[in-house]
Scaffold this motif. Structure first.
Motif, PDB file in Angstrom:
ATOM      1  N   LEU A 186       0.823  -1.210   0.000  1.00 55.42           N
ATOM      2  CA  LEU A 186       0.000   0.000   0.000  1.00 55.42           C
ATOM      3  C   LEU A 186       0.856   1.258   0.000  1.00 55.42           C
ATOM      4  CD1 LEU A 186      -2.768  -0.989   2.554  1.00 55.42           C
ATOM      5  CD2 LEU A 186      -2.927  -0.932   0.071  1.00 55.42           C
ATOM      6  N   GLY A 187       0.466   2.215  -0.820  1.00 54.55           N
ATOM      7  CA  GLY A 187       1.144   3.499  -0.869  1.00 54.55           C
ATOM      8  C   GLY A 187       2.407   3.526  -1.710  1.00 54.55           C
TER       9      GLY A 187
ATOM     10  N   PHE B 240      -7.198  -2.398  -2.509  1.00 50.65           N
ATOM     11  CA  PHE B 240      -7.785  -1.106  -2.174  1.00 50.65           C
ATOM     12  C   PHE B 240      -6.670  -0.146  -1.767  1.00 50.65           C
ATOM     13  CE2 PHE B 240     -11.261  -4.086  -0.859  1.00 50.65           C
ATOM     14  CZ  PHE B 240     -12.065  -3.835  -1.970  1.00 50.65           C
ATOM     15  N   ARG B 241      -6.736   1.102  -2.238  1.00 49.53           N
ATOM     16  CA  ARG B 241      -5.753   2.160  -1.977  1.00 49.53           C
ATOM     17  C   ARG B 241      -4.383   1.877  -2.593  1.00 49.53           C
ATOM     18  NH1 ARG B 241      -6.334   2.073   4.100  1.00 49.53           N
ATOM     19  NH2 ARG B 241      -4.089   2.215   3.872  1.00 49.53           N
TER      20      ARG B 241
ATOM     21  N   ARG C  59      -1.734   1.914  -5.819  1.00 48.06           N
ATOM     22  CA  ARG C  59      -1.486   2.816  -6.948  1.00 48.06           C
ATOM     23  C   ARG C  59      -1.140   2.087  -8.234  1.00 48.06           C
ATOM     24  NH1 ARG C  59       2.439   6.953  -3.658  1.00 48.06           N
ATOM     25  NH2 ARG C  59       0.879   7.636  -2.168  1.00 48.06           N
TER      26      ARG C  59
END
Length: 124
Positions: free
Chosen positions: A42-43, A62-63, A65
């Motif tokens: 994530l991120g 989810f979330r 990139r």
């Protein structure tokens, strides 16, 4: 059979090839603690190599990139399913899966990861 546990940190993923062909070696991050597994990729905009989530039998994007390749591994580190997931998706749990391997979309094809492939995890 004894359960295998790896600590959080770096390692090397070895994708086994047919006899005599050698294996593909890929940089690996191991996420075995609850906190590391929850964060995963994530991120991030990219990943150098792959990430092993252990123990795990499903993932979500989810979330995220970027799109990722996901390989579900059984207890003997044999690939039982490979999927490419776009951001915002929820992967169904795989009942026999004990570990999940994540990489950038398209990377696993180049490494030769497909159903039935055995992998190994080595210390860096």
């Amino acid at each position: 059979m004894r359960r295998r546990r790896w600590p959080d940190g770096a390692g090397v993923l070895v994708v086994e090839r047919p006899a005599g062909a050698g294996g593909v070696r890929v940089p690996l991050e191991v996420a075995s603690s609850y906190r590391a597994r929850s964060k995963g990729l994530l991120g991030r905009d990219s990943v150098d190599g792959a990430m092993l989530l252990t123990p795990a039998n499903s993932v979500h994007t989810f979330r995220m990139r970027m799109a990722i390749d996901v390989a579900y591994l059984d207890r003997r580190l044999t690939v039982i399913a490979v999927r490419t997931m776009r951001p915002g998706r929820l992967g169904l749990p795989r009942p026999r899966a004990r570990h999940v391997l994540e990489a950038e979309a398209g990377a696993m094809v180049g490494w030769g990861v497909r159903v039935g492939t055995r992998i190994a995890v080595e210390d860096e």
